[in-house]
Scaffold this active site. Structure first.
Site, PDB file in Angstrom:
ATOM      1  N   ASP A  12       0.907  -1.263   0.177  1.00 47.84           N
ATOM      2  CA  ASP A  12      -0.620  -0.076  -0.012  1.00 47.84           C
ATOM      3  C   ASP A  12       0.694   1.325  -0.280  1.00 47.84           C
ATOM      4  OD1 ASP A  12      -2.267  -1.175   0.547  1.00 47.84           O
ATOM      5  OD2 ASP A  12      -2.201  -1.842   2.294  1.00 47.84           O
ATOM      6  N   GLU A  13       2.131   1.391  -0.689  1.00 44.13           N
ATOM      7  CA  GLU A  13       3.053   1.992  -0.686  1.00 44.13           C
ATOM      8  C   GLU A  13       2.405   3.640  -1.621  1.00 44.13           C
ATOM      9  OE1 GLU A  13       3.900  -0.850  -1.232  1.00 44.13           O
ATOM     10  OE2 GLU A  13       5.184  -1.248   0.304  1.00 44.13           O
ATOM     11  N   LYS A  15       1.469   1.578  -5.133  1.00 39.23           N
ATOM     12  CA  LYS A  15       3.090   1.562  -6.164  1.00 39.23           C
ATOM     13  C   LYS A  15       1.607   1.606  -7.272  1.00 39.23           C
ATOM     14  CE  LYS A  15       2.527  -2.851  -4.417  1.00 39.23           C
ATOM     15  NZ  LYS A  15       2.013  -2.208  -2.769  1.00 39.23           N
ATOM     16  N   GLY A  39      -4.451  -3.935  -4.050  1.00 41.22           N
ATOM     17  CA  GLY A  39      -5.965  -3.330  -4.545  1.00 41.22           C
ATOM     18  C   GLY A  39      -5.116  -2.267  -4.142  1.00 41.22           C
ATOM     19  N   HIS A  40      -4.974  -1.593  -5.031  1.00 45.89           N
ATOM     20  CA  HIS A  40      -3.832  -1.049  -5.921  1.00 45.89           C
ATOM     21  C   HIS A  40      -4.653   0.205  -6.570  1.00 45.89           C
ATOM     22  CE1 HIS A  40      -0.428  -3.777  -7.484  1.00 45.89           C
ATOM     23  NE2 HIS A  40      -0.980  -3.918  -6.074  1.00 45.89           N
ATOM     24  N   GLN A 226       2.011  -5.729  -3.285  1.00 43.03           N
ATOM     25  CA  GLN A 226       2.715  -5.936  -1.705  1.00 43.03           C
ATOM     26  C   GLN A 226       3.554  -5.587  -1.802  1.00 43.03           C
ATOM     27  OE1 GLN A 226       1.157  -9.254  -3.227  1.00 43.03           O
ATOM     28  NE2 GLN A 226      -0.630  -8.946  -2.718  1.00 43.03           N
TER      29      GLN A 226
HETATM   30  P1  GDP Z   1      -0.815   0.242  -3.389  1.00 40.72           P
HETATM   31  O1  GDP Z   1      -1.241  -0.674  -2.823  1.00 40.72           O
HETATM   32  O2  GDP Z   1       0.764   0.589  -3.875  1.00 40.72           O
HETATM   33  O3  GDP Z   1      -1.403   1.224  -5.078  1.00 40.72           O
HETATM   34  O4  GDP Z   1      -1.286   1.459  -2.596  1.00 40.72           O
HETATM   35  P2  GDP Z   1      -3.571   1.382  -2.159  1.00 40.72           P
HETATM   36  O5  GDP Z   1      -3.948   1.871  -3.604  1.00 40.72           O
HETATM   37  O6  GDP Z   1      -3.557   0.675  -1.912  1.00 40.72           O
HETATM   38  O7  GDP Z   1      -2.932   2.974  -1.027  1.00 40.72           O
HETATM   39  C1  GDP Z   1      -2.280   4.092  -1.462  1.00 40.72           C
HETATM   40  C2  GDP Z   1      -2.841   5.772  -1.438  1.00 40.72           C
HETATM   41  O8  GDP Z   1      -2.148   6.068  -1.106  1.00 40.72           O
HETATM   42  C3  GDP Z   1      -4.459   5.014  -2.033  1.00 40.72           C
HETATM   43  O9  GDP Z   1      -5.325   5.559  -1.698  1.00 40.72           O
HETATM   44  C4  GDP Z   1      -3.681   6.200  -3.622  1.00 40.72           C
HETATM   45  O10 GDP Z   1      -4.881   7.343  -3.981  1.00 40.72           O
HETATM   46  C5  GDP Z   1      -3.708   7.251  -2.401  1.00 40.72           C
HETATM   47  N1  GDP Z   1      -2.149   7.888  -2.648  1.00 40.72           N
HETATM   48  C6  GDP Z   1      -1.167   7.060  -3.639  1.00 40.72           C
HETATM   49  N2  GDP Z   1       0.458   8.421  -3.579  1.00 40.72           N
HETATM   50  C7  GDP Z   1       0.088   8.919  -2.614  1.00 40.72           C
HETATM   51  C8  GDP Z   1       0.470  10.433  -2.545  1.00 40.72           C
HETATM   52  O11 GDP Z   1       1.942  10.432  -2.283  1.00 40.72           O
HETATM   53  N3  GDP Z   1      -0.378  11.234  -0.948  1.00 40.72           N
HETATM   54  C9  GDP Z   1      -1.611  11.161  -1.129  1.00 40.72           C
HETATM   55  N4  GDP Z   1      -1.899  11.496  -0.672  1.00 40.72           N
HETATM   56  N5  GDP Z   1      -2.267  10.304  -1.678  1.00 40.72           N
HETATM   57  C10 GDP Z   1      -1.947   8.850  -2.298  1.00 40.72           C
HETATM   58  P1  IMO Z   2      -1.110  -4.215  -2.490  1.00 34.93           P
HETATM   59  O1  IMO Z   2      -0.390  -4.757  -3.852  1.00 34.93           O
HETATM   60  C1  IMO Z   2      -1.128  -4.396   1.786  1.00 34.93           C
HETATM   61  C2  IMO Z   2      -1.100  -8.251   3.816  1.00 34.93           C
HETATM   62  C3  IMO Z   2      -1.751  -9.365   4.614  1.00 34.93           C
HETATM   63  C4  IMO Z   2      -1.424  -9.917   5.221  1.00 34.93           C
HETATM   64  C5  IMO Z   2      -0.169 -10.272   4.540  1.00 34.93           C
HETATM   65  C6  IMO Z   2      -0.935 -11.896   4.162  1.00 34.93           C
HETATM   66  O2  IMO Z   2      -2.456  -3.421  -2.594  1.00 34.93           O
HETATM   67  O3  IMO Z   2       0.337  -3.012  -1.314  1.00 34.93           O
HETATM   68  P2  IMO Z   2      -2.664 -12.826   2.165  1.00 34.93           P
HETATM   69  O4  IMO Z   2      -4.139 -12.718   2.180  1.00 34.93           O
HETATM   70  O5  IMO Z   2      -1.348 -11.945   0.905  1.00 34.93           O
HETATM   71  O6  IMO Z   2      -2.386 -14.102   2.143  1.00 34.93           O
HETATM   72  O7  IMO Z   2      -2.139 -12.121   3.690  1.00 34.93           O
HETATM   73  O8  IMO Z   2      -0.677 -10.043   3.449  1.00 34.93           O
HETATM   74  N1  IMO Z   2      -1.189  -8.120   2.303  1.00 34.93           N
HETATM   75  C7  IMO Z   2      -1.285  -6.503   2.078  1.00 34.93           C
HETATM   76  N2  IMO Z   2      -1.145  -5.742   2.532  1.00 34.93           N
HETATM   77  N3  IMO Z   2      -1.091  -4.216   0.539  1.00 34.93           N
HETATM   78  C8  IMO Z   2      -1.202  -5.358  -0.206  1.00 34.93           C
HETATM   79  O9  IMO Z   2      -0.999  -6.033  -1.616  1.00 34.93           O
HETATM   80  C9  IMO Z   2      -1.582  -6.796   0.495  1.00 34.93           C
HETATM   81  N4  IMO Z   2      -1.681  -8.514   0.184  1.00 34.93           N
HETATM   82  C10 IMO Z   2      -1.567  -9.025   1.247  1.00 34.93           C
HETATM   83  O10 IMO Z   2      -3.165  -8.450   4.962  1.00 34.93           O
HETATM   84  O11 IMO Z   2      -1.096  -9.223   6.585  1.00 34.93           O
HETATM   85 MG    MG Z   3      -2.720  -1.271  -2.318  1.00 30.71          MG
END
Ligand code: GDP
Ligand code: IMO
Ligand code: MG
Length: 429
Positions: A12-13, A15, A39-40, A226
């Site tokens: 969830d960085e 990506k 979840g991207h 991840q």
């Molecule tokens: P991913 O799994 O690495 O793709 O990240 P997620 O989508 O799960 O979570 C990142 C969240 O931060 C999402 O809601 C993005 O829309 C949001 N996001 C990404 N980059 C930035 C940023 O630089 N600033 C802010 N405020 N939100 C961001």
């Molecule tokens: P993205 O791509 C954050 C975590 C789960 C749990 C562990 C194992 O959006 O960054 P799993 O269902 O893979 O067997 O769960 O990994 N986890 C994530 N945490 N972002 C994800 O994906 C994740 N995918 C799995 O919460 O701790």
């Molecule tokens: Mg995510």
């Protein structure tokens, strides 16, 4: 040059946002591991799209998006995602934009049922991983057991496919009551012809496809899911996912290892730490080490909207952990970093970065601890950085923070995210 993009923390960085940004100059975007545990999120013109399986380059009409061999694919989720993107006019004919490796393993209802049942049973114990419940672990388990069902198997003769399904189910009598198992099998068999119809025009041999694309000079962007700290070998085991999330995995899971020769590896990190699920986070804002950190964590969660894009669970929040980030950079082969979400911390005052873990006896760890038992009692040593009011390289305080990260981890910060929208990203180097 090809690019491998990885999460450098616990997922969830941001990506998805960076893949969307870089896809402008990529021809092919390839997912190589994980499944719909990912979840991207992408924000374009105020509209949010969350992708779980389809690569995050899909919103750029020129890209071909590939689900690689190393992914585990839940057919129903995949088809639902295609339907949603079609409804949003992202494409008309899915097979013109999306390709699916014939070697990709399937997540069948059996896998998700097992994941959910196990987690329920382990609730409240150390065995509770806090998985996403999407069947990821069980699907990789049956792959390793050599009992998995792959995309190509769907196109075998009916008796051959049924034989594979029988073999898969034969290992699970211990886990489900006979009636329940029969129901799960019925559910699987019911949908197979539908899956075949949708998949047929998309199925490719990734090796041939990516070899030809490489020869034609196409640029490939590999999209990790991840993060390094959730890697099965190198993460905070056992609180990890079940796939390999480090750079070289892009070669294997993408289906054409030669494509990563000479590729640059870009690690995505947040300006702070988040984690969903169980397992220790040394810098978590739990009120153990820094006064007022619990309240700060709550503010960050609120402002940063730190709730899982897949499960909606609140994400746990921590101070920046440079010990973990440096380890991730080294173990995953990261050449460059993108630092996201610094804007969330704007106006929140001075921030802390962890520069060392100490053991309970006060002696320092000289490497990243392999056991969660040690991480649980590790004491973070913090340095303070001056707070910032704007999270762009033009802001001297934020720039000082970025320089501190670079100096500690040893690679440059090349991109800076300062908001969720596609355009809210600065190229720093
Ligand atoms: P991913 O799994 O690495 O793709 O990240 P997620 O989508 O799960 O979570 C990142 C969240 O931060 C999402 O809601 C993005 O829309 C949001 N996001 C990404 N980059 C930035 C940023 O630089 N600033 C802010 N405020 N939100 C961001
Ligand atoms: P993205 O791509 C954050 C975590 C789960 C749990 C562990 C194992 O959006 O960054 P799993 O269902 O893979 O067997 O769960 O990994 N986890 C994530 N945490 N972002 C994800 O994906 C994740 N995918 C799995 O919460 O701790
Ligand atoms: Mg995510």
């Amino acid at each position: 040059m090809n690019t491998i993009l990885l999460g450098a923390q616990w997922g969830d960085e941001g990506k998805g946002k960076v893949v969307d940004h870089l896809s402008e100059t990529a021809d092919l975007v390839v997912r190589f591991q994980g499944g719909n545990n990912a979840g991207h999120s992408l924000w374009v013109g105020g509209k949010k799209t969350v992708l779980h399986l389809i690569p995050s380059g899909i919103l750029h009409p020129h890209t071909i998006c590939i689900i690689g061999d190393g992914v585990v694919l839940d057919p129903s989720v995949f088809i639902r995602e295609i339907t949603e993107l079609q409804a949003a006019n992202v494409f008309k004919v899915a097979s013109e934009r999306i390709k699916l490796s014939e070697r990709t393993h399937l997540i069948l209802p059996l896998h998700s049922a097992l994941d959910v049942a196990r987690e329920k049973k382990a609730s409240g114990t150390k065995g509770h991983i806090g998985t996403t419940g999407r069947g990821i672990g069980p699907a990789y388990e049956t792959k390793a057991q050599r009992k998995g069902v792959r995309v190509a198997d769907l196109f075998l003769s009916r008796p051959q496919l049924l034989d594979k399904i029988e073999t898969l189910f034969s290992g699970f009598q211990f886990a489900f009551a006979p009636l329940e198992l029969a129901e799960i099998k019925e559910k699987t068999l019911k949908d197979i012809d539908y899956w075949k119809k949708i998949f047929a025009p998309m199925v490719i041999d990734t090796t041939t496809y990516l070899h030809a694309a490489t020869k034609a000079g196409k640029k490939i962007l590999f999209e990790g899911a991840q993060g390094v700290m959730l890697d099965m070998d190198h993460g905070t085991y056992p609180y990890v996912t079940s796939s390999s999330t480090v750079g070289p995995s892009a070669g294997i899971g993408g289906g054409y290892p030669a494509a990563i020769k000479g590729a640059r590896t870009l690690g995505i990190a947040k300006a702070y730490i988040t984690r969903v699920g169980s397992g220790p986070v040394v810098t978590e804002m739990l009120g153990k080490h820094v006064p007022g950190e619990v309240e700060l964590g709550e503010s960050i969660r609120k402002v940063g909207q730190e709730f899982g894009a897949t499960t909606g669970r609140p994400r746990r929040i921590g101070w920046q952990d440079l010990v973990a980030l440096k380890y991730a950079v080294q173990v995953a082969g990261i050449d460059e970093l993108a630092i996201m979400k610094g804007d969330v911390l704007c106006g929140m005052g001075d921030f802390r970065v962890c520069v060392q873990y100490k053991k309970p006896d006060g002696s320092p760890w000289d490497h990243f601890p392999p056991c969660v038992e040690d991480l649980e009692v590790a004491i973070p040593v913090y340095e303070s950085v001056k707070g910032w009011t704007e999270a762009t390289p033009e802001n001297a305080d934020y720039e000082a923070y970025l320089k501190k990260i670079e100096k500690f981890v040893g690679v440059p910060v090349c991109y800076v995210g300062f908001g969720p929208e596609r355009h809210q990203m600065a190229v720093r180097k």
